[in-house]
Design a protein around this motif. Structure first.
Motif, mmCIF file in Angstrom:
data_model
loop_
_atom_site.group_PDB
_atom_site.id
_atom_site.type_symbol
_atom_site.label_atom_id
_atom_site.label_comp_id
_atom_site.label_asym_id
_atom_site.label_seq_id
_atom_site.Cartn_x
_atom_site.Cartn_y
_atom_site.Cartn_z
ATOM 1 N N ILE A 128 13.725 56.384 32.629
ATOM 2 C CA ILE A 128 14.248 55.100 32.660
ATOM 3 C C ILE A 128 13.443 54.339 31.673
ATOM 4 C CG2 ILE A 128 14.308 53.055 34.582
ATOM 5 C CD1 ILE A 128 14.810 55.427 36.514
ATOM 6 N N ARG A 129 12.234 54.379 31.751
ATOM 7 C CA ARG A 129 11.410 53.389 30.878
ATOM 8 C C ARG A 129 11.881 53.738 29.265
ATOM 9 N NH1 ARG A 129 5.921 54.469 33.785
ATOM 10 N NH2 ARG A 129 5.832 52.882 34.959
ATOM 11 N N PHE A 130 11.872 55.090 28.970
ATOM 12 C CA PHE A 130 12.578 55.265 27.702
ATOM 13 C C PHE A 130 14.176 54.552 27.416
ATOM 14 C CE2 PHE A 130 15.322 57.951 24.875
ATOM 15 C CZ PHE A 130 14.778 57.802 23.749
ATOM 16 N N ILE A 131 14.858 54.728 28.285
ATOM 17 C CA ILE A 131 16.096 54.070 28.544
ATOM 18 C C ILE A 131 16.036 52.505 28.235
ATOM 19 C CG2 ILE A 131 18.358 53.447 29.667
ATOM 20 C CD1 ILE A 131 17.827 56.345 31.196
ATOM 21 N N ARG A 132 15.281 52.011 28.812
ATOM 22 C CA ARG A 132 14.990 50.418 28.655
ATOM 23 C C ARG A 132 14.528 49.961 27.498
ATOM 24 N NH1 ARG A 132 12.417 48.417 34.044
ATOM 25 N NH2 ARG A 132 13.134 46.315 33.367
ATOM 26 N N VAL A 133 13.408 50.870 26.922
ATOM 27 C CA VAL A 133 12.892 50.309 25.647
ATOM 28 C C VAL A 133 14.086 50.467 24.627
ATOM 29 C CG1 VAL A 133 11.483 51.269 23.880
ATOM 30 C CG2 VAL A 133 10.515 51.000 26.261
#
Length: 132
Positions: free
Chosen positions: A51-56
């Motif tokens: 999820i962090r990757f997707i948001r970045v």
């Protein structure tokens, strides 16, 4: 058990709403989570990192479809040239948007200069147009 998280934990940790997490699952950006004995979704540390990757990546202007290609296609696991091509395409898109915004800004500055000047005839013409 320490590496198991509920959807509520993800909401608090990532400051993201439940619907977004469920949507990421629905469109396949996140894998279907395990469920505990009560039927609640259980997430892993890997899910949090995804999820962090997707948001970045989303912050860089990539659409969810493009992010899906990065995640599920062979791009992340494959050719660096494919990643470079995708990033260069995004840079080109941004340059086009920047140029469009600069043109709009220039036009607005001209309008502002005209309206701020002593050229009341132009202001009167604009007021007549606005009233129509």
């Amino acid at each position: 058990m320490e590496d198991e998280y509920t959807i509520g934990d993800l909401v608090k940790e990532l400051k993201i709403n439940k619907e977004t997490i469920r949507y990421y699952e629905k469109v396949g950006l996140l894998s279907e989570p395990k469920k505990n004995t009560n039927g609640y979704r259980i997430y892993s540390k890997e899910d949090i990192e995804m999820i962090r990757f997707i948001r970045v990546i989303k912050g860089f202007g990539f659409s969810l479809k493009e992010i899906s290609i990065l995640i599920h296609g062979e791009i992340l696991c494959g050719s660096i040239e494919d990643i470079i091509t995708m990033v260069e395409g995004k840079i080109n898109e941004l340059n086009i948007k920047i140029n469009e915004l600069e043109e709009k800004k220039s036009l607005l500055e001209k309008v502002n200069k005209t309206l701020s000047s002593e050229d009341m005839e132009a202001c009167n013409d604009l007021q007549i147009y606005i009233k129509k």
